[in-house]
Design a protein around this motif. Sequence first.
Motif, short mmCIF file in Angstrom:
data_model
loop_
_atom_site.label_atom_id
_atom_site.label_comp_id
_atom_site.label_asym_id
_atom_site.label_seq_id
_atom_site.Cartn_x
_atom_site.Cartn_y
_atom_site.Cartn_z
N ARG A 162 0.83 -1.21 0.00
CA ARG A 162 0.00 0.00 0.00
C ARG A 162 0.86 1.26 0.00
O ARG A 162 0.57 2.23 -0.71
CB ARG A 162 -0.95 0.00 1.20
N VAL A 163 1.93 1.27 0.81
CA VAL A 163 2.81 2.45 0.85
C VAL A 163 3.52 2.63 -0.49
O VAL A 163 3.61 3.75 -1.02
CB VAL A 163 3.84 2.31 1.99
N LEU A 164 4.04 1.54 -1.06
CA LEU A 164 4.71 1.63 -2.37
C LEU A 164 3.75 2.14 -3.43
O LEU A 164 4.12 2.98 -4.27
CB LEU A 164 5.25 0.26 -2.77
N SER A 165 2.52 1.64 -3.41
CA SER A 165 1.53 2.09 -4.38
C SER A 165 1.24 3.58 -4.23
O SER A 165 1.11 4.32 -5.22
CB SER A 165 0.23 1.28 -4.22
N THR A 166 1.15 4.05 -2.98
CA THR A 166 0.91 5.47 -2.74
C THR A 166 2.06 6.32 -3.27
O THR A 166 1.84 7.36 -3.93
CB THR A 166 0.73 5.73 -1.24
N LEU A 167 3.30 5.89 -3.02
CA LEU A 167 4.46 6.64 -3.50
C LEU A 167 4.46 6.73 -5.03
O LEU A 167 4.69 7.81 -5.60
CB LEU A 167 5.75 5.97 -3.02
N VAL A 168 4.22 5.61 -5.69
CA VAL A 168 4.27 5.58 -7.16
C VAL A 168 3.14 6.40 -7.76
O VAL A 168 3.34 7.23 -8.66
CB VAL A 168 4.21 4.12 -7.66
N HIS A 169 1.92 6.23 -7.26
CA HIS A 169 0.77 6.93 -7.85
C HIS A 169 0.79 8.43 -7.52
O HIS A 169 0.24 9.23 -8.30
CB HIS A 169 -0.53 6.29 -7.37
N ASN A 170 1.42 8.81 -6.42
CA ASN A 170 1.57 10.25 -6.13
C ASN A 170 2.41 10.93 -7.21
O ASN A 170 2.10 12.05 -7.65
CB ASN A 170 2.20 10.46 -4.76
N VAL A 171 3.46 10.26 -7.64
CA VAL A 171 4.31 10.83 -8.70
C VAL A 171 3.57 10.85 -10.02
O VAL A 171 3.59 11.85 -10.76
CB VAL A 171 5.62 10.04 -8.82
N LEU A 172 2.88 9.75 -10.34
CA LEU A 172 2.18 9.67 -11.62
C LEU A 172 1.06 10.69 -11.73
O LEU A 172 0.82 11.25 -12.81
CB LEU A 172 1.62 8.25 -11.81
N GLU A 211 1.29 -2.99 -11.63
CA GLU A 211 1.57 -4.25 -10.93
C GLU A 211 1.30 -4.12 -9.43
O GLU A 211 0.84 -5.07 -8.79
CB GLU A 211 3.02 -4.66 -11.16
N LEU A 212 1.56 -2.95 -8.86
CA LEU A 212 1.27 -2.73 -7.43
C LEU A 212 -0.23 -2.78 -7.17
O LEU A 212 -0.67 -3.28 -6.12
CB LEU A 212 1.85 -1.41 -6.97
N ASP A 213 -1.03 -2.24 -8.09
CA ASP A 213 -2.48 -2.30 -7.91
C ASP A 213 -2.95 -3.75 -7.81
O ASP A 213 -3.77 -4.10 -6.94
CB ASP A 213 -3.18 -1.60 -9.09
N LYS A 214 -2.45 -4.59 -8.70
CA LYS A 214 -2.86 -6.00 -8.67
C LYS A 214 -2.33 -6.69 -7.42
O LYS A 214 -3.04 -7.50 -6.78
CB LYS A 214 -2.34 -6.71 -9.93
N CYS A 259 -1.60 -5.33 -4.49
CA CYS A 259 -2.33 -4.85 -3.31
C CYS A 259 -3.64 -5.61 -3.15
O CYS A 259 -4.02 -6.00 -2.04
CB CYS A 259 -2.60 -3.35 -3.42
N LYS A 260 -4.34 -5.79 -4.26
CA LYS A 260 -5.61 -6.52 -4.21
C LYS A 260 -5.40 -7.94 -3.72
O LYS A 260 -6.13 -8.45 -2.85
CB LYS A 260 -6.24 -6.51 -5.60
N MET A 261 -4.37 -8.61 -4.25
CA MET A 261 -4.09 -9.98 -3.85
C MET A 261 -3.70 -10.06 -2.37
O MET A 261 -4.19 -10.93 -1.63
CB MET A 261 -2.96 -10.55 -4.73
N ALA A 262 -2.83 -9.15 -1.93
CA ALA A 262 -2.37 -9.18 -0.55
C ALA A 262 -3.50 -8.86 0.42
O ALA A 262 -3.62 -9.49 1.49
CB ALA A 262 -1.22 -8.19 -0.36
N GLU A 263 -4.35 -7.90 0.06
CA GLU A 263 -5.46 -7.55 0.95
C GLU A 263 -6.47 -8.69 1.04
O GLU A 263 -7.01 -8.98 2.12
CB GLU A 263 -6.14 -6.27 0.44
#
Length: 262
Positions: free
Chosen positions: A130-140, A208-211, A213-217
């Motif tokens: 979740r943290v990695l996804s937040t970091l990446v999507h904040n930049v995008l 890939e992080l979106d997918k 995150c869904k799997m891990a959650e």
Amino acid sequence: MDDDLVQSEELPPDSESADLPSLQDIGTSGLPQTAQFASDRQQPQSPTMPAAKLSPEEEAERSRAQRATAAQAALARFSAAASQGVMPTKEEIEQKTHLAEARDKLVKLIVSSIMNFRTNSIPAAAACLRVLSTLVHNVLSSPEDAKMRQVKVAGKAFSTKVAAVDGAEAFLREAGWRKRTTDFVGTYNFEHQPGTMQWRILELAGAELDKACKMAEDKAARAAADAVAASRRKAGDDREREKIKLHVKGDREERKDRFVYQ
């Protein structure tokens, strides 16, 4: 198609020409309907023999043959594309190859390291993703915001949820983030601009992080539900054991009273 035909009974000489079909009867169907192909008859199937184990030399030869077949298929596709005027350039091919390799590395880091539940717990992996996804999507989503392109290594969220998880920092580096130290403060920075190859890799990382995150959650939710169910089973077992103990105790006291008054 099998050329053997099932022969009908031999006709008498005087009726042979009368019973033969004419060209109009045959038409475009090829053969008269009375003809049956031997391949239509059901043949007993022989038992399938197990495949023999190949030697290393045979395995290598088969692998070479498969690669040659794949190369021929790729050449055929390129030839077809060239004939239609849509032949990709060398640069486009190299870019697609580079992106495919980068995606494979990102997926491998997620699956083999971050979501390796022998080294990282399920809740820790889910929080890290979740943290990695937040970091990446904040930049995008905000490419012009310099604050979104930097994260402190000593920050609480990063140090406890990212740095503590095996493979997380390697994923960031593969996605294009670089570690810097300024005035004794360590940070991860993303310095690439939209439209560059590394920006496209960052977009792949976000997908890939979106997918992941869904799997891990989902896995964390199942693990939590299993833990609750196990706790309830344990509580039920404890209550059942307590009932048995009380029953045994009461039975013991009853037998003791009968022994005293006998």
